[in-house]
Motif scaffolding. Structure first.
Motif, short mmCIF file in Angstrom:
data_model
loop_
_atom_site.label_atom_id
_atom_site.label_comp_id
_atom_site.label_asym_id
_atom_site.label_seq_id
_atom_site.Cartn_x
_atom_site.Cartn_y
_atom_site.Cartn_z
N THR A 253 0.84 -1.20 0.00
CA THR A 253 0.00 0.00 0.00
C THR A 253 0.87 1.25 0.00
O THR A 253 0.64 2.19 -0.78
N SER A 254 1.88 1.28 0.87
CA SER A 254 2.77 2.45 0.94
C SER A 254 3.55 2.61 -0.36
O SER A 254 3.76 3.74 -0.83
N ILE A 255 4.00 1.50 -0.94
CA ILE A 255 4.72 1.56 -2.22
C ILE A 255 3.81 2.10 -3.32
O ILE A 255 4.24 2.91 -4.16
N SER A 256 2.53 1.69 -3.31
CA SER A 256 1.58 2.19 -4.31
C SER A 256 1.36 3.69 -4.17
O SER A 256 1.30 4.42 -5.17
N ILE A 257 1.26 4.16 -2.92
CA ILE A 257 1.10 5.61 -2.68
C ILE A 257 2.34 6.36 -3.17
O ILE A 257 2.23 7.42 -3.79
N TYR A 258 3.51 5.80 -2.88
CA TYR A 258 4.74 6.42 -3.35
C TYR A 258 4.76 6.52 -4.87
O TYR A 258 5.09 7.57 -5.44
N PHE A 259 4.41 5.41 -5.56
CA PHE A 259 4.42 5.42 -7.01
C PHE A 259 3.43 6.43 -7.57
O PHE A 259 3.69 7.07 -8.60
N ALA A 260 2.28 6.60 -6.91
CA ALA A 260 1.29 7.58 -7.37
C ALA A 260 1.88 8.99 -7.32
O ALA A 260 1.74 9.77 -8.27
N ILE A 261 2.56 9.32 -6.21
CA ILE A 261 3.18 10.64 -6.08
C ILE A 261 4.35 10.78 -7.05
O ILE A 261 4.50 11.80 -7.74
N PHE A 262 5.17 9.75 -7.12
CA PHE A 262 6.36 9.75 -7.98
C PHE A 262 5.98 9.96 -9.45
O PHE A 262 6.54 10.83 -10.14
N LEU A 263 5.01 9.20 -9.94
CA LEU A 263 4.61 9.31 -11.35
C LEU A 263 3.87 10.61 -11.62
O LEU A 263 3.95 11.15 -12.74
N ALA A 264 3.15 11.12 -10.62
CA ALA A 264 2.50 12.42 -10.78
C ALA A 264 3.54 13.52 -11.02
O ALA A 264 3.35 14.40 -11.87
N VAL A 265 4.64 13.45 -10.27
CA VAL A 265 5.71 14.44 -10.46
C VAL A 265 6.38 14.26 -11.82
O VAL A 265 6.61 15.22 -12.56
N VAL A 266 6.67 13.01 -12.18
CA VAL A 266 7.35 12.73 -13.45
C VAL A 266 6.55 13.23 -14.65
O VAL A 266 7.10 13.85 -15.57
N PHE A 267 5.23 13.00 -14.64
CA PHE A 267 4.42 13.31 -15.82
C PHE A 267 3.75 14.68 -15.78
O PHE A 267 3.45 15.25 -16.82
#
Length: 365
Positions: A253-267
């Motif tokens: 769950t925490s990894i999924s939240i991280y990826f959501a924030i990470f990809l939001a910044v990237v794109f």
């Protein structure tokens, strides 16, 4: 087919015993919370940084005449090269941010106290190493931003009495930032520091395994630190929850939240790691008007500007870092609940607010 493979491995190397002992048999405190999953997030970030870094090295040329052109080629010509570089640049910033949150949660929950002093020391060392690998990677594009930011950063060491000028020359490979600096920083960034960080991660996980997970200082397991043994004692959690599958779900769950924030910044915010000077090749004869370090060095940068003597500013920072590194040996109180340590909680909040204020001041000044 998977069952047959599992059975085949179990007969040869005892996979079933490993799973039972290290996953389903590894018990965690029943009141464990989501903050404990930040360590797993950091492991994932480090792995992604290694992978994206290796992919970038296929096309990157660590030469002062070719570095900027090779980065431009990666961004404009290599298929998905822009994505790999953005993931690496954003991941560097995110790794520092998540590591600071991890250290802060450890601080507030008193998990640095005995018998986990070495866990804190290795974690604090990892924070310094991660900042170091970020600094050395900053020069790699050989842009105006990276060239002059490195000039400012390395010049700070000159304030150290006696050895300062020699240390600056050692870091730069000469009197000024130049091709030898790029070679030294790239070697540190791509070969030396990743190995050292991996070694400290291994040591940190080993210590975590030997001391056991500390229970949060909230709930039935108590707020005080029970460590009073005169010999080695593993602090287990009988009746706790198994790591697999229970807490693995929280990790995911925490990894999924991280990826959501990470990809939001990237794109959606791809310019976050860069300023206009990041897209201009390095020019040693033209100093930009406003060069500032990365956000996690802004407080240090502003501290040096506050004091009239750069040496005094460095001394204040060194004293603060030493105090934090040795905190487990200074704070010997067994109490871990933050609300039952009002003086400590006040100092932590004041320290965080001061760091934020100095960072904002450094950004705006």
């Amino acid at each position: 087919m998977l069952k047959r493979l599992y059975r085949w491995l179990d007969l040869r190397i005892g996979v079933g015993e490993i799973v039972e002992k290290e996953l389903t048999g590894y018990l965690l405190p029943r009141n464990i919370n989501e903050w404990y999953s930040l360590g797993s997030v950091l492991l994932l970030i480090f792995a992604l940084q290694v992978i994206t870094g290796m992919l970038l090295m296929i096309y990157y040329v660590p030469d002062a005449d070719k570095a900027f052109k090779s980065v431009t080629f990666i961004m404009n010509e290599v298929p998905f090269g822009w994505l790999i570089r953005l993931c690496h640049a954003v991941g560097s910033n995110m790794m520092v941010a998540v590591l600071i949150l991890h250290m802060l949660s450890t601080l507030l929950m008193g998990s640095y106290k005995a018998p986990r002093e070495l866990n804190w020391v290795t974690g604090f060392t990892l924070l310094a190493l991660v900042q170091g690998i970020s600094l050395t990677g900053y020069l790699a594009p050989w842009s105006q931003l990276s060239f002059w930011a490195t000039t400012v950063a390395t010049n700070s060491a000159s304030a150290i009495p006696v050895v300062g000028p020699y240390l600056v020359e050692f870091l730069r490979g000469g009197k000024l930032v130049g091709p030898p600096t790029l070679g030294r920083f790239f070697a540190l960034h791509a070969a030396v520091l990743p190995v050292v960080i991996a070694a400290f991660i291994g040591a940190h996980l080993f210590l975590l395994k030997r001391t056991g997970i500390s229970a949060p200082p909230f709930g039935r397991e108590g707020t005080a630190n029970p460590f009073e043994a005169q010999q080695y004692h593993y602090q287990g959690h009988p009746g706790g929850i198994p790591f697999f599958p229970n807490y693995v779900l929280q990790d995911l769950t925490s990894i999924s939240i991280y990826f959501a924030i990470f990809l939001a910044v990237v794109f959606f915010w791809p310019g976050m790691p860069f300023t206009p000077d990041a897209f201009v090749p390095a020019d040693p004869f033209r100093t930009p008007a406003h060069i500032k370090p990365e956000w996690y060095f802004l407080a240090n940068y502003q501290t040096l500007k506050i004091f009239p003597s750069e040496l005094f500013g460095l001394s204040v920072q060194a004293a603060a870092m030493t105090f934090l590194a040795l905190l487990p040996f200074i704070d010997r109180s067994p109490e871990r609940h933050p609300l039952k340590r009002p003086v400590f909680l006040t100092l932590v909040i004041a320290g965080v607010l001061l760091w934020i204020a100095l960072s904002v001041w450094g950004h705006l000044s």
